[in-house]
Design an enzyme around this catalytic site. Structure first.
Site, mmCIF file in Angstrom:
data_model
loop_
_atom_site.group_PDB
_atom_site.id
_atom_site.type_symbol
_atom_site.label_atom_id
_atom_site.label_comp_id
_atom_site.label_asym_id
_atom_site.label_seq_id
_atom_site.Cartn_x
_atom_site.Cartn_y
_atom_site.Cartn_z
ATOM 1 N N ASP A 148 -8.235 -3.699 -9.331
ATOM 2 C CA ASP A 148 -7.642 -2.083 -9.007
ATOM 3 C C ASP A 148 -6.280 -2.054 -9.809
ATOM 4 O O ASP A 148 -5.020 -1.814 -10.164
ATOM 5 C CB ASP A 148 -7.225 -2.402 -7.400
ATOM 6 C CG ASP A 148 -6.439 -3.228 -7.304
ATOM 7 O OD1 ASP A 148 -6.376 -4.417 -8.311
ATOM 8 O OD2 ASP A 148 -5.245 -2.774 -6.252
ATOM 9 N N ASP A 187 -3.744 -6.330 -13.627
ATOM 10 C CA ASP A 187 -5.558 -5.628 -14.014
ATOM 11 C C ASP A 187 -5.842 -6.076 -15.046
ATOM 12 O O ASP A 187 -6.828 -6.083 -15.779
ATOM 13 C CB ASP A 187 -6.476 -5.144 -13.301
ATOM 14 C CG ASP A 187 -5.555 -5.293 -11.542
ATOM 15 O OD1 ASP A 187 -6.584 -5.592 -11.270
ATOM 16 O OD2 ASP A 187 -4.565 -4.268 -11.276
ATOM 17 N N ASN A 236 -3.331 -1.128 -5.679
ATOM 18 C CA ASN A 236 -2.455 -0.756 -6.599
ATOM 19 C C ASN A 236 -2.147 0.662 -6.601
ATOM 20 O O ASN A 236 -0.799 0.969 -6.059
ATOM 21 C CB ASN A 236 -2.504 -1.012 -7.744
ATOM 22 C CG ASN A 236 -2.612 -3.165 -7.888
ATOM 23 O OD1 ASN A 236 -1.783 -3.262 -7.074
ATOM 24 N ND2 ASN A 236 -3.025 -3.534 -8.576
ATOM 25 N N THR A 289 -10.000 -8.894 -8.065
ATOM 26 C CA THR A 289 -8.961 -9.101 -7.971
ATOM 27 C C THR A 289 -7.761 -8.113 -6.887
ATOM 28 O O THR A 289 -6.519 -7.655 -6.918
ATOM 29 C CB THR A 289 -8.507 -9.260 -9.895
ATOM 30 O OG1 THR A 289 -9.177 -7.794 -10.798
ATOM 31 C CG2 THR A 289 -8.962 -10.194 -10.208
ATOM 32 N N ASN A 331 3.286 -11.694 0.027
ATOM 33 C CA ASN A 331 4.306 -11.280 -1.437
ATOM 34 C C ASN A 331 4.840 -9.607 -0.400
ATOM 35 O O ASN A 331 5.768 -8.739 -0.877
ATOM 36 C CB ASN A 331 3.907 -11.140 -2.201
ATOM 37 C CG ASN A 331 2.790 -10.401 -2.334
ATOM 38 O OD1 ASN A 331 1.534 -10.099 -1.530
ATOM 39 N ND2 ASN A 331 2.079 -9.989 -3.783
ATOM 40 N N PHE A 390 -0.624 -9.318 -0.862
ATOM 41 C CA PHE A 390 -1.302 -7.687 -0.820
ATOM 42 C C PHE A 390 -2.878 -7.466 -1.011
ATOM 43 O O PHE A 390 -3.547 -6.595 0.139
ATOM 44 C CB PHE A 390 -0.424 -7.227 -2.292
ATOM 45 C CG PHE A 390 -1.324 -5.485 -2.591
ATOM 46 C CD1 PHE A 390 -0.619 -4.043 -1.689
ATOM 47 C CD2 PHE A 390 -2.223 -4.729 -3.550
ATOM 48 C CE1 PHE A 390 -1.221 -2.980 -1.782
ATOM 49 C CE2 PHE A 390 -2.491 -3.685 -3.061
ATOM 50 C CZ PHE A 390 -2.063 -3.045 -2.361
ATOM 51 N N ASN A 391 -3.799 -7.919 -1.383
ATOM 52 C CA ASN A 391 -4.588 -8.073 -1.938
ATOM 53 C C ASN A 391 -5.811 -7.826 -0.244
ATOM 54 O O ASN A 391 -5.982 -6.827 -0.097
ATOM 55 C CB ASN A 391 -5.210 -8.627 -2.831
ATOM 56 C CG ASN A 391 -5.351 -8.128 -3.932
ATOM 57 O OD1 ASN A 391 -4.645 -6.981 -4.268
ATOM 58 N ND2 ASN A 391 -5.643 -9.252 -5.023
ATOM 59 N N HIS A 423 -0.191 -11.713 -11.691
ATOM 60 C CA HIS A 423 -1.065 -12.527 -10.445
ATOM 61 C C HIS A 423 -2.732 -12.536 -11.367
ATOM 62 O O HIS A 423 -3.877 -13.359 -11.534
ATOM 63 C CB HIS A 423 -1.223 -11.966 -9.652
ATOM 64 C CG HIS A 423 0.202 -12.023 -8.884
ATOM 65 N ND1 HIS A 423 0.722 -12.921 -8.650
ATOM 66 C CD2 HIS A 423 0.811 -11.016 -9.083
ATOM 67 C CE1 HIS A 423 1.702 -12.242 -8.325
ATOM 68 N NE2 HIS A 423 1.852 -11.111 -8.925
ATOM 69 N N ASP A 424 -3.302 -11.497 -12.170
ATOM 70 C CA ASP A 424 -5.020 -11.230 -11.841
ATOM 71 C C ASP A 424 -5.547 -11.633 -12.635
ATOM 72 O O ASP A 424 -6.987 -12.490 -12.833
ATOM 73 C CB ASP A 424 -5.223 -10.058 -11.730
ATOM 74 C CG ASP A 424 -4.811 -9.503 -10.892
ATOM 75 O OD1 ASP A 424 -4.792 -9.969 -9.693
ATOM 76 O OD2 ASP A 424 -5.246 -8.030 -10.610
#
Length: 318
Positions: free
Chosen positions: A17, A22, A46, A131, A165, A172-173, A242-243
Site C-alpha cells: 500500500d 513500501d 496508507n 506489507t 502504533n 496499523f496494517n 517497516h516494510d
C-alpha cells in the site's frame, strides 16, 4: 575451472500500500540479486487504492522497471470503514517525494485473481510478501484455500507481540482490517510476522540518511524526500522503515531472531481490536507463526544499502 553456479533468484510478489516504507521495499526488491519481483498488488492502506496503485506504478517506472506488472486490489476493508494513514505518509502517500505521474496502467486482473493465477501457476516457487492491510490476501485464501500450501513462503509486515502504533496494542496494517488478518492467520500456513517488535529496531538514523545521499537520484528524489515527509509516530532517533524488513527476511533470515508462536487477532475487544495476541508458549502443534523479535541492525542496513545501490546503478544504466 568452471564458474560456480549462481543461485536462482527467489520469485516474489509484493502485496502493498505505497507508502514511504513500501517504496523502500519495492526498491530493495528491484535491487537485490537474490530476488525476482514478479508482480506488485495494491490495497487501500496508507492512502486510498487509487493512490497506492498510482504510487506503485510511479515507483517502478522511476526505478526503470515498468515491466513489473501491477494489479489493483481491494479499496476498503472487509467489514469496517476505511481509515488511511495520510497523517503519517502525507497526502500523496510518498511524503515529500514528487515523482512523475505514471505512464503505465495496472493490469486488467484484480489483485486477488492475479495472486491466485500467478501462485497456482508455479506451486512452491513464489514467496508472497504483504506489507499492507491483509484484505487481498484474505480474499485470495477464501476464494482458493489451497493457496496457503502453494506459496514457497509467506511473510508480512504487520502486528506486534507488544505495543501497537495506532492504539496501545494494535499495529496499523492489522487494525485497518482485523477481520482479514484473522482469516489470514487462520488459513493453515505459517505466517512469518515482521512486526513493530523488530521494525522499530531498524531505523533510518542520521547515519543511514547520510548513506542514502550517495544513491544519486534514487536517494535525492524518492527515498530522502520520502523520509523528510514521513511523520512516524515512533519515538527515538530515526524513522522505522517497516516494510523493507519483510522483504529483507526473504533473502537474509539469519539477520533476524524469530520465535515460533500462536498468533490470534482480536476482533471484539473495546480497547484491543486489531491486537495480534502472541503466545510464545503455545504447543508446537498450535503454532501458526514465526515472529521476528530482533534484528542485527548494522548488518540489515548494509544489506539494504547494497540492494539500493544496485537499484540506483540500474536506473543510471550501470
Amino acid at each position: 575451472m568452471s564458474e560456480p553456479a549462481r543461485a536462482v533468484p527467489r520469485k516474489v510478489i509484493l502485496d502493498c500500500d505505497p507508502g514511504i516504507d513500501d517504496a523502500f521495499a519495492i526498491a530493495f526488491a528491484c535491487g537485490h540479486p537474490g530476488l525476482e519481483l514478479c508482480g506488485v498488488t495494491t490495497v487501500a492502506g496508507n492512502v486510498g487504492l487509487d493512490r497506492t496503485t498510482s504510487n506503485a506504478l510511479a515507483v517502478l517506472e522511476f526505478l526503470g522497471r515498468p515491466g513489473v506488472p501491477v494489479a489493483a486490489g481491494s479499496p476498503a476493508p472487509l467489514l469496517r470503514p476505511f481509515g488511511d494513514a495520510r497523517d503519517v505518509h502525507g497526502e500523496s502517500g510518498l511524503g515529500a517525494a514528487r515523482l512523475p505521474a505514471p505512464r503505465g496502467r495496472p493490469v486488467g486482473a484484480h489483485a486477488v485473481d492475479f495472486l491466485i493465477d500467478r501462485i497456482t501457476a508455479a506451486p512452491g516457487e513464489v514467496t508472497l510478501v504483504a506489507t499492507g492491510p491483509l484484505t487481498n490476501i484474505a480474499l485470495a485464501v477464501r476464494r482458493h484455500p489451497p493457496l496457503a500450501s502453494q506459496v514457497a513462503d509467506f511473510i508480512i509486515m504487520g502486528g506486534s507481540a507488544g505495543r501497537g502504533n495506532v492504539t496501545p496494542v494494535a499495529e496499523f496494517n492489522i487494525a485497518c482490517d482485523p477481520e482479514a488478518a484473522a482469516i489470514v492467520f487462520g488459513a493453515g500456513w505459517r505466517v512469518t510476522m515482521a512486526g513493530l517488535d523488530v521494525t522499530h529496531q531498524a531505523r533510518a538514523t542520521a547515519e543511514v540518511r547520510d548513506r542514502l545521499r550517495a544513491l544519486g537520484r534514487l536517494g535525492d528524489e524518492l527515498l530522502l524526500p520520502g523520509l523528510r515527509g514521513y511523520r512516524s509516530v515512533a519515538g527515538g532517533a530515526g524513522q522505522p522503515v517497516h516494510d523493507v524488513c519483510a522483504v529483507a527476511l526473504v533473502v537474509a533470515p539469519g539477520l533476524f531472531g524469530c520465535q515460533p508462536a500462536r498468533v490470534e487477532v482480536e476482533l471484539q475487544g473495546r480497547w484491543t481490536s486489531g491486537m495480534t495476541v502472541t503466545d510464545f508458549g503455545a504447543p508446537a502443534s498450535a503454532r501458526n507463526a514465526l515472529v521476528a523479535m530482533s534484528v542485527d541492525a548494522p548488518a540489515f542496513w548494509d544489506l539494504v544499502l547494497g540492494a539500493l545501490q544496485r537499484a540506483a546503478a540500474a536506473m543510471d544504466g550501470g
